[in-house]
Design an enzyme around this catalytic site. Sequence first.
Site, PDB file in Angstrom:
ATOM      1  N   SER A  56       0.799  -1.318   0.069  1.00  0.00           N
ATOM      2  CA  SER A  56       0.208  -0.158   0.095  1.00  0.00           C
ATOM      3  C   SER A  56       0.789   1.162  -0.122  1.00  0.00           C
ATOM      4  O   SER A  56       1.966   1.397   0.430  1.00  0.00           O
ATOM      5  CB  SER A  56      -0.805   0.099   1.219  1.00  0.00           C
ATOM      6  OG  SER A  56      -1.495  -1.156   1.347  1.00  0.00           O
TER       7      SER A  56
HETATM    8  N1  SAH Z   1      -0.451  -4.866   4.082  1.00  0.00           N
HETATM    9  C1  SAH Z   1       0.265  -5.037   2.879  1.00  0.00           C
HETATM   10  C2  SAH Z   1      -0.595  -4.930   1.414  1.00  0.00           C
HETATM   11  C3  SAH Z   1      -0.773  -6.216   0.525  1.00  0.00           C
HETATM   12  S1  SAH Z   1      -2.161  -5.908  -0.423  1.00  0.00           S
HETATM   13  C4  SAH Z   1       1.767  -4.471   2.764  1.00  0.00           C
HETATM   14  O1  SAH Z   1       1.739  -3.506   3.404  1.00  0.00           O
HETATM   15  O2  SAH Z   1       2.412  -4.904   1.967  1.00  0.00           O
HETATM   16  C5  SAH Z   1      -3.191  -7.169   0.085  1.00  0.00           C
HETATM   17  C6  SAH Z   1      -2.983  -8.346   0.647  1.00  0.00           C
HETATM   18  O3  SAH Z   1      -3.845  -9.086   0.936  1.00  0.00           O
HETATM   19  C7  SAH Z   1      -2.384  -9.599  -0.692  1.00  0.00           C
HETATM   20  O4  SAH Z   1      -1.115  -9.699  -0.235  1.00  0.00           O
HETATM   21  C8  SAH Z   1      -3.361 -10.370  -0.782  1.00  0.00           C
HETATM   22  O5  SAH Z   1      -2.829 -11.713  -1.165  1.00  0.00           O
HETATM   23  C9  SAH Z   1      -3.999 -10.516   0.663  1.00  0.00           C
HETATM   24  N2  SAH Z   1      -5.089 -10.891   0.798  1.00  0.00           N
HETATM   25  C10 SAH Z   1      -6.208 -10.872  -0.010  1.00  0.00           C
HETATM   26  N3  SAH Z   1      -7.231 -11.449   0.240  1.00  0.00           N
HETATM   27  C11 SAH Z   1      -7.139 -12.107   1.503  1.00  0.00           C
HETATM   28  C12 SAH Z   1      -7.859 -13.133   2.419  1.00  0.00           C
HETATM   29  N4  SAH Z   1      -9.088 -13.473   2.205  1.00  0.00           N
HETATM   30  N5  SAH Z   1      -6.975 -13.409   3.555  1.00  0.00           N
HETATM   31  C13 SAH Z   1      -5.698 -13.187   3.665  1.00  0.00           C
HETATM   32  N6  SAH Z   1      -4.921 -12.533   2.764  1.00  0.00           N
HETATM   33  C14 SAH Z   1      -5.749 -12.048   1.793  1.00  0.00           C
END
Ligand code: SAH
Length: 200
Positions: A56
Amino acid sequence: MAADWVDRQLRERGIRDPRVLAAMRAVPREAFVPDDQSEHAYDDAALELGYGQTISQPFVVALICQALELQGDELVLDVGTGSGYQAAVLDVLAERVVSVERIPELAESARRNLAATGHDAVEVLVGDGSLGVPELAPFGAIAVAAAAAELPQALVDQLAPGGRLVLPLGGTLVQVTQDAGRLRVEPLAAVRFVPLVIVR
Ligand code: SAH
């Protein structure tokens, strides 16, 4: 002192919690972005992580942290570990952080990133974070980094009394609290996130 990226991207846009600003300065974002993007680590933008996922934008990470209103003694659930960056910032702000990622390869590289930056106290689990982690609940705060169409009831149920849940609902980042059994949903900002994948 010259204005740095934290002043420009965060403070001047309304991030005022001094603990959040200090945490954003303390965590080296370059350790969480893929090597081929390290020159963009402090850009005012989300960056590609591979597997169709993104780390993000710094402002959004700070906004989520500020809306979680952490005092330092909370157990926090972080849904969507991705690179581990948000989890590392939460590790500075709270007592204990449990993070859930659905893609095993991302969970593994997040564990490496967290260990390399001294945040190996963060527990990274592989699974469907929309279900929460019932065996560890209740959580003082829950952060979600992927957009849900509806409020995941399991996460609401796993919030401690007075706890804060911050998540993108459709295109709006919201803070959810419960007051005497009544849900309060406060909009914070318009945002774009990858979808929260719900596997049934
Ligand atoms: N907080 C992260 C942002 C990652 S983007 C950072 O700081 O880098 C969102 C993430 O959510 C992705 O890696 C995706 O694989 C994950 N995601 C999506 N749906 C999910 C679910 N139901 N359970 C766990 N992770 C999930």
